[in-house]
Design an enzyme around this catalytic site. Structure first.
Site, PDB file in Angstrom:
ATOM      1  N   SER A  29       4.600   7.644  -4.321  1.00 33.57           N
ATOM      2  CA  SER A  29       3.637   7.646  -5.427  1.00 33.57           C
ATOM      3  C   SER A  29       2.402   6.856  -5.029  1.00 33.57           C
ATOM      4  O   SER A  29       2.184   6.596  -3.839  1.00 33.57           O
ATOM      5  CB  SER A  29       4.286   7.079  -6.684  1.00 33.57           C
ATOM      6  OG  SER A  29       3.481   7.330  -7.821  1.00 33.57           O
ATOM      7  N   ASN A  30       1.580   6.474  -5.980  1.00 34.58           N
ATOM      8  CA  ASN A  30       0.378   5.670  -5.698  1.00 34.58           C
ATOM      9  C   ASN A  30       0.106   4.727  -6.865  1.00 34.58           C
ATOM     10  O   ASN A  30       0.825   4.754  -7.866  1.00 34.58           O
ATOM     11  CB  ASN A  30      -0.811   6.609  -5.439  1.00 34.58           C
ATOM     12  CG  ASN A  30      -1.083   7.504  -6.632  1.00 34.58           C
ATOM     13  OD1 ASN A  30      -1.472   7.044  -7.695  1.00 34.58           O
ATOM     14  ND2 ASN A  30      -0.819   8.808  -6.465  1.00 34.58           N
TER      15      ASN A  30
END
Ligand code: C5P
Length: 235
Positions: A29-30
């Site tokens: 993810s980020n």
């Protein structure tokens, strides 16, 4: 300030990160907080729009008057976006969509290999959601994209506008301290094309609260909708 300048209009916004599973307990993810997308949803709702907010996993409350669609992966965001885009007058892609996902999601937790120091993940490309919407040939909404860059801001923004078939792009320099990802403030360079023959227009907005920036962006979108309506009117 509130107004009904978007009443009768449907606005769909993507926001936050996507989460791409590797196995039952891990994901890629980020750091996207979703703040900018949620601020845009709140601003569009204040202007009277029917707002659909497609959100990845974030810890933000749903703005008043907004319909929220929670998703996890880019594929789920894409499926929901494709459905809603057909019914929308405006589509704003504010999400930080993961560019890649695992080629195969392991059914069981991936075990640490005692005899290997390295580990290679095999990834495949996710759909480019906003490029798909930008390329629609029927019921295409007014399409607004975002570009987070660390250098050559304007060059990359122009390139993205063309390549993804956008009507407007909001570019942020994410190398600036205290702005962009996770922050409450953002500065932006906004580019849009008034029509096919006119050169790109630009507006530079110095750092401000994401709520204030959202209000300005929605104001510019309203101006564009008004202008295209005028040009469609027959005497
Ligand atoms: O190419 P880049 O990811 O920098 O482009 C950013 C813009 O494209 C944003 O508007 C983002 O929401 C959108 N995007 C998307 N689907 C992807 C990647 C980016 O909609 N897979």
């Amino acid at each position: 300030a509130t107004s009904a300048s978007l009443s009768g209009r449907v606005v769909t916004i993507t926001a936050g990160p996507t989460r791409e599973p590797l196995d039952p307990v891990r994901y890629l993810s980020n750091h996207s907080s979703g703040k900018m997308g949620f601020a845009l949803a709140a601003a569009a709702a204040r202007h009277g729009a029917e707002v659909h907010l497609i959100s990845g996993p974030v810890t933000l409350p749903t703005p008043v008057g907004v319909t929220r669609h929670d998703i996890t992966t880019a594929q789920e965001m894409s499926d929901t976006a494709r459905q809603l885009a057909k019914e929308s007058d405006v589509f704003i892609g504010c999400a930080a969509v993961a560019d890649y996902r695992a080629a195969n999601v392991a059914t069981h937790k991936i075990k640490k290999q005692a005899n290997r120091d390295g580990m290679t993940l095999s990834l495949v490309k996710n759909p480019d959601i906003i490029a798909d919407v930008g390329g629609m040939t029927e019921h295409r909404p007014f399409v607004v994209g975002f570009a987070a860059e660390t250098r050559n801001l304007e060059h990359h923004a122009r390139d993205k506008l063309e390549r993804k078939g956008l009507d407007m792009i909001v570019a942020n320099d994410v190398s600036l301290e205290g702005l962009g990802f996770g922050a409450d403030q953002n500065a932006a360079l906004i580019l849009w094309r008034p029509d096919a023959t006119t050169p790109l227009q630009r507006r530079e907005l110095p750092a401000r609260d994401k709520a204030a920036l959202a209000e300005t962006i929605i104001g510019l979108i309203i101006e564009r909708l008004m202008t295209s309506n005028d040009s469609k009117q027959t005497p």
